[in-house]
Scaffold this motif. Structure first.
Motif, PDB file in Angstrom:
ATOM      1  N   LEU A 170      -4.143  -4.684  -2.698  1.00 29.26           N
ATOM      2  CA  LEU A 170      -3.676  -3.398  -2.183  1.00 29.26           C
ATOM      3  C   LEU A 170      -2.170  -3.256  -2.359  1.00 29.26           C
ATOM      4  CD1 LEU A 170      -4.158  -0.762  -0.594  1.00 29.26           C
ATOM      5  CD2 LEU A 170      -3.856  -2.078   1.509  1.00 29.26           C
ATOM      6  N   LEU A 171      -1.416  -4.312  -2.023  1.00 22.47           N
ATOM      7  CA  LEU A 171       0.041  -4.252  -2.159  1.00 22.47           C
ATOM      8  C   LEU A 171       0.444  -4.031  -3.608  1.00 22.47           C
ATOM      9  CD1 LEU A 171       2.803  -4.512  -0.767  1.00 22.47           C
ATOM     10  CD2 LEU A 171       2.683  -6.982  -1.171  1.00 22.47           C
ATOM     11  N   ARG A 172      -0.259  -4.667  -4.515  1.00 24.54           N
ATOM     12  CA  ARG A 172       0.057  -4.485  -5.933  1.00 24.54           C
ATOM     13  C   ARG A 172      -0.222  -3.059  -6.380  1.00 24.54           C
ATOM     14  NH1 ARG A 172       1.208  -7.693 -10.230  1.00 24.54           N
ATOM     15  NH2 ARG A 172       0.496  -7.001 -12.277  1.00 24.54           N
ATOM     16  N   ARG A 173      -1.258  -2.452  -5.817  1.00 20.08           N
ATOM     17  CA  ARG A 173      -1.597  -1.081  -6.194  1.00 20.08           C
ATOM     18  C   ARG A 173      -0.565  -0.071  -5.693  1.00 20.08           C
ATOM     19  NH1 ARG A 173      -6.601   0.853  -7.779  1.00 20.08           N
ATOM     20  NH2 ARG A 173      -7.609  -0.657  -9.166  1.00 20.08           N
ATOM     21  N   ILE A 174      -0.100  -0.254  -4.464  1.00 21.12           N
ATOM     22  CA  ILE A 174       0.732   0.778  -3.847  1.00 21.12           C
ATOM     23  C   ILE A 174       2.223   0.505  -3.974  1.00 21.12           C
ATOM     24  CG2 ILE A 174      -1.117   1.231  -2.186  1.00 21.12           C
ATOM     25  CD1 ILE A 174       0.586  -0.130  -0.055  1.00 21.12           C
ATOM     26  N   SER A 175       2.608  -0.713  -4.383  1.00 16.11           N
ATOM     27  CA  SER A 175       4.020  -1.059  -4.414  1.00 16.11           C
ATOM     28  C   SER A 175       4.728  -0.411  -5.596  1.00 16.11           C
ATOM     29  CB  SER A 175       4.180  -2.581  -4.489  1.00 16.11           C
ATOM     30  OG  SER A 175       5.546  -2.927  -4.527  1.00 16.11           O
ATOM     31  N   PHE A 210       5.827  -1.666   3.978  1.00 11.92           N
ATOM     32  CA  PHE A 210       6.898  -0.714   4.288  1.00 11.92           C
ATOM     33  C   PHE A 210       8.196  -1.031   3.555  1.00 11.92           C
ATOM     34  CE2 PHE A 210       4.167  -0.126   8.070  1.00 11.92           C
ATOM     35  CZ  PHE A 210       3.969   1.248   7.960  1.00 11.92           C
ATOM     36  N   ASN A 211       8.446  -2.304   3.223  1.00 13.96           N
ATOM     37  CA  ASN A 211       9.681  -2.658   2.512  1.00 13.96           C
ATOM     38  C   ASN A 211       9.584  -2.416   1.011  1.00 13.96           C
ATOM     39  OD1 ASN A 211      10.494  -3.527   5.002  1.00 13.96           O
ATOM     40  ND2 ASN A 211      11.167  -5.541   4.342  1.00 13.96           N
ATOM     41  N   MET A 212       8.381  -2.480   0.460  1.00 13.74           N
ATOM     42  CA  MET A 212       8.239  -2.440  -0.989  1.00 13.74           C
ATOM     43  C   MET A 212       7.547  -1.179  -1.503  1.00 13.74           C
ATOM     44  SD  MET A 212       9.770  -5.222  -1.444  1.00 13.74           S
ATOM     45  CE  MET A 212       9.703  -5.112  -3.224  1.00 13.74           C
ATOM     46  N   SER A 213       7.197  -0.232  -0.614  1.00 19.75           N
ATOM     47  CA  SER A 213       6.439   0.925  -1.087  1.00 19.75           C
ATOM     48  C   SER A 213       6.706   2.146  -0.209  1.00 19.75           C
ATOM     49  CB  SER A 213       4.940   0.602  -1.070  1.00 19.75           C
ATOM     50  OG  SER A 213       4.184   1.754  -1.356  1.00 19.75           O
ATOM     51  N   PHE A 214       6.720   3.306  -0.848  1.00 22.71           N
ATOM     52  CA  PHE A 214       6.752   4.582  -0.138  1.00 22.71           C
ATOM     53  C   PHE A 214       5.375   5.230  -0.119  1.00 22.71           C
ATOM     54  CE2 PHE A 214      11.234   4.319  -1.652  1.00 22.71           C
ATOM     55  CZ  PHE A 214      11.832   4.289  -0.406  1.00 22.71           C
ATOM     56  N   PHE A 215       4.355   4.441  -0.440  1.00 23.80           N
ATOM     57  CA  PHE A 215       3.006   4.990  -0.535  1.00 23.80           C
ATOM     58  C   PHE A 215       2.540   5.664   0.756  1.00 23.80           C
ATOM     59  CE2 PHE A 215      -1.588   4.492  -0.002  1.00 23.80           C
ATOM     60  CZ  PHE A 215      -2.049   5.215  -1.088  1.00 23.80           C
ATOM     61  N   PRO A 216       2.788   5.081   1.960  1.00 31.35           N
ATOM     62  CA  PRO A 216       2.343   5.777   3.173  1.00 31.35           C
ATOM     63  C   PRO A 216       2.912   7.185   3.305  1.00 31.35           C
ATOM     64  CG  PRO A 216       2.830   3.500   3.678  1.00 31.35           C
ATOM     65  CD  PRO A 216       3.292   3.732   2.267  1.00 31.35           C
ATOM     66  N   LEU A 217       4.199   7.348   2.956  1.00 31.96           N
ATOM     67  CA  LEU A 217       4.784   8.686   3.008  1.00 31.96           C
ATOM     68  C   LEU A 217       4.141   9.605   1.975  1.00 31.96           C
ATOM     69  CD1 LEU A 217       8.583   7.919   3.495  1.00 31.96           C
ATOM     70  CD2 LEU A 217       6.988   8.823   5.174  1.00 31.96           C
ATOM     71  N   LEU A 225      -2.365  14.041   1.828  1.00 37.38           N
ATOM     72  CA  LEU A 225      -3.308  14.510   2.833  1.00 37.38           C
ATOM     73  C   LEU A 225      -2.946  15.899   3.336  1.00 37.38           C
ATOM     74  CD1 LEU A 225      -3.881  11.256   4.957  1.00 37.38           C
ATOM     75  CD2 LEU A 225      -5.449  12.311   3.328  1.00 37.38           C
ATOM     76  N   GLY A 226      -1.638  16.130   3.500  1.00 39.97           N
ATOM     77  CA  GLY A 226      -1.217  17.468   3.928  1.00 39.97           C
ATOM     78  C   GLY A 226      -1.599  18.534   2.925  1.00 39.97           C
ATOM     79  N   ALA A 227      -1.381  18.223   1.633  1.00 37.94           N
ATOM     80  CA  ALA A 227      -1.753  19.188   0.598  1.00 37.94           C
ATOM     81  C   ALA A 227      -3.279  19.386   0.551  1.00 37.94           C
ATOM     82  CB  ALA A 227      -1.242  18.704  -0.759  1.00 37.94           C
ATOM     83  N   ALA A 228      -4.026  18.292   0.689  1.00 38.76           N
ATOM     84  CA  ALA A 228      -5.490  18.390   0.673  1.00 38.76           C
ATOM     85  C   ALA A 228      -5.995  19.191   1.856  1.00 38.76           C
ATOM     86  CB  ALA A 228      -6.097  16.987   0.662  1.00 38.76           C
ATOM     87  N   MET A 229      -5.408  18.960   3.029  1.00 36.00           N
ATOM     88  CA  MET A 229      -5.833  19.717   4.220  1.00 36.00           C
ATOM     89  C   MET A 229      -5.475  21.188   4.092  1.00 36.00           C
ATOM     90  SD  MET A 229      -5.003  17.114   7.352  1.00 36.00           S
ATOM     91  CE  MET A 229      -5.437  18.408   8.517  1.00 36.00           C
ATOM     92  N   GLU A 255       7.938   4.551  11.454  1.00 31.45           N
ATOM     93  CA  GLU A 255       8.133   3.182  10.979  1.00 31.45           C
ATOM     94  C   GLU A 255       9.299   3.117  10.007  1.00 31.45           C
ATOM     95  OE1 GLU A 255       7.706  -0.830  10.584  1.00 31.45           O
ATOM     96  OE2 GLU A 255       6.638   0.474  11.997  1.00 31.45           O
ATOM     97  N   TYR A 256       9.391   4.082   9.112  1.00 26.24           N
ATOM     98  CA  TYR A 256      10.509   4.101   8.165  1.00 26.24           C
ATOM     99  C   TYR A 256      11.826   4.438   8.877  1.00 26.24           C
ATOM    100  CZ  TYR A 256       7.352   3.721   4.189  1.00 26.24           C
ATOM    101  OH  TYR A 256       6.427   3.270   3.280  1.00 26.24           O
ATOM    102  N   ILE A 257      11.772   5.374   9.819  1.00 23.16           N
ATOM    103  CA  ILE A 257      12.987   5.735  10.548  1.00 23.16           C
ATOM    104  C   ILE A 257      13.499   4.540  11.347  1.00 23.16           C
ATOM    105  CG2 ILE A 257      13.891   7.189  12.403  1.00 23.16           C
ATOM    106  CD1 ILE A 257      12.054   9.403  11.430  1.00 23.16           C
ATOM    107  N   ALA A 258      12.579   3.780  11.946  1.00 26.19           N
ATOM    108  CA  ALA A 258      12.977   2.595  12.714  1.00 26.19           C
ATOM    109  C   ALA A 258      13.679   1.584  11.814  1.00 26.19           C
ATOM    110  CB  ALA A 258      11.760   1.975  13.380  1.00 26.19           C
ATOM    111  N   ARG A 259      13.174   1.430  10.598  1.00 31.35           N
ATOM    112  CA  ARG A 259      13.804   0.477   9.681  1.00 31.35           C
ATOM    113  C   ARG A 259      15.173   0.971   9.227  1.00 31.35           C
ATOM    114  NH1 ARG A 259       9.928  -3.317   7.480  1.00 31.35           N
ATOM    115  NH2 ARG A 259       8.017  -3.079   8.684  1.00 31.35           N
TER     116      ARG A 259
END
Length: 330
Positions: free
Chosen positions: A142-147, A221-228, A234-238, A293-297
């Motif tokens: 998973l990390l390799r896919r999203i990083s 969270f350190n190696m990927s912006f995938f969650p954002l 998801l917003g566009a799909a919704m 999570e990103y803002i906290a970092r």
């Protein structure tokens, strides 16, 4: 430089590894016999007498340097403290529990001599529970896919780093480090070295489920912006789905067709409205949590707090008691 002339510092984070450290030291001495090497043992706030073991080793072996942190800062911070002390032509990062075999290090030297500047261990086989093994495999894929970079599969912190790579890694200013990801991000000539990872022989693992989850989160969270990016998707799909649903509802309303015996003007709509509101609220809270999570970092980085504090240093001179101290010979 000839391989035999290259020196290496072995950086070993230690948290409650009093049982395992002496055996690791003996294995390192055997594996690196005839080479210039030094053990940098970083005591990460241990409570089982690991600091005394390090002092004993340093008193008997000039090649041992002990770093005692002022409290438990975590495995990655301990690696940072050790890397800051490296003065050799290269460094080996490994755990103290013996699961990273010192006997593999000479093979790393051979690849280093061939011009590779990063030689990372690849866990071909590991002694772990089936459930944990599946979790590891899923996470690394998973990390390799999203990083944004592609970290090698089944590779931990066990590696050999050339001095040029160490200098590059020291330039990364973040406090919340994920070293195996930064190692990939730095680039240089890299190669994997497969090895079998045995079961721990002394002590107990310090990485419980919560710590493993925290380390996995650091990787994501350190190696990927995938969650954002996932939130945006998801917003566009919704939004698209809501638009299609609105057209369907309007078409049903104006056509006044009976569906399952019901017509649109007979439907109150309260249930669907509540369900939709709750669903959207859940998505919003999930999105805010990920963004938070990103803002906290970012907040943590802007404070520029020290990543660790060193309480004391132990080498042979510091390890010797006053009665053991000898006057210098002329």
């Amino acid at each position: 430089m000839n391989l035999a002339l290259r020196s290496v510092d072995v950086v070993v984070p230690c948290h409650n590894e009093a049982e395992a450290l002496p055996r690791l030291h003996r294995r390192l001495a055997a594996a690196l016999d005839g080479r210039a090497w030094r053990l940098i043992a970083v005591d990460d706030g241990s409570t089982d007498g690991t600091d005394r073991v390090i002092r004993d080793l340093a008193a008997r072996d000039t090649r041992v340097l002990g770093i005692q942190l002022s409290r438990n800062f975590g495995h990655q911070a301990a690696l940072s403290a050790g890397l800051a002390e490296v003065r050799a032509d290269g460094a080996v990062l490994m755990d103290a529990d013996g699961q990273d075999p010192p006997e593999v290090i000479p093979q790393m030297f051979e690849l280093w001599e061939q011009g590779f500047q990063v030689v990372y261990g690849v866990r071909a086989r590991r002694k772990a529970s089936p459930i944990l093994d599946v979790c590891y495999r899923v996470y690394y894929h998973l990390l390799r896919r999203i990083s944004d970079v592609k970290p090698p599969l089944h590779s931990g912190d066990f590696c050999l780093l050339d001095a040029a790579v160490i200098r590059a890694l020291r330039a990364y200013p973040e406090r919340k480090k994920y070293w195996r990801g930064l190692r990939t991000l730095a680039g240089f000539r890299q190669i994997g070295l497969p090895y079998d990872r045995p079961a721990r022989r002394e002590g107990t693992t310090k990485y419980g489920p919560l710590r493993l989850v925290a380390l996995a989160a650091d990787g994501v969270f350190n190696m990927s912006f995938f969650p954002l990016r996932l939130i945006a998707f998801l917003g566009a799909a919704m939004a698209l789905g809501s638009f299609v649903l609105a057209l369907a509802v309007l078409g049903w309303y104006f056509s006044d067709l009976a569906i399952f015996g019901m017509r649109p003007r007979q439907v109150g709509g309260w249930t669907s409205l509540v369900v939709l509101s709750v669903f959207l609220s859940g998505v919003q809270f999930l999105s805010l949590g990920l963004i938070g999570e990103y803002i906290a970092r970012m907040y943590l980085e802007t404070k520029q707090r020290p990543e660790y504090h060193i309480a004391s240093r132990t080498d042979q001179a510091a390890a010797a008691s006053p009665t053991d101290a000898r006057a210098p010979t002329s």
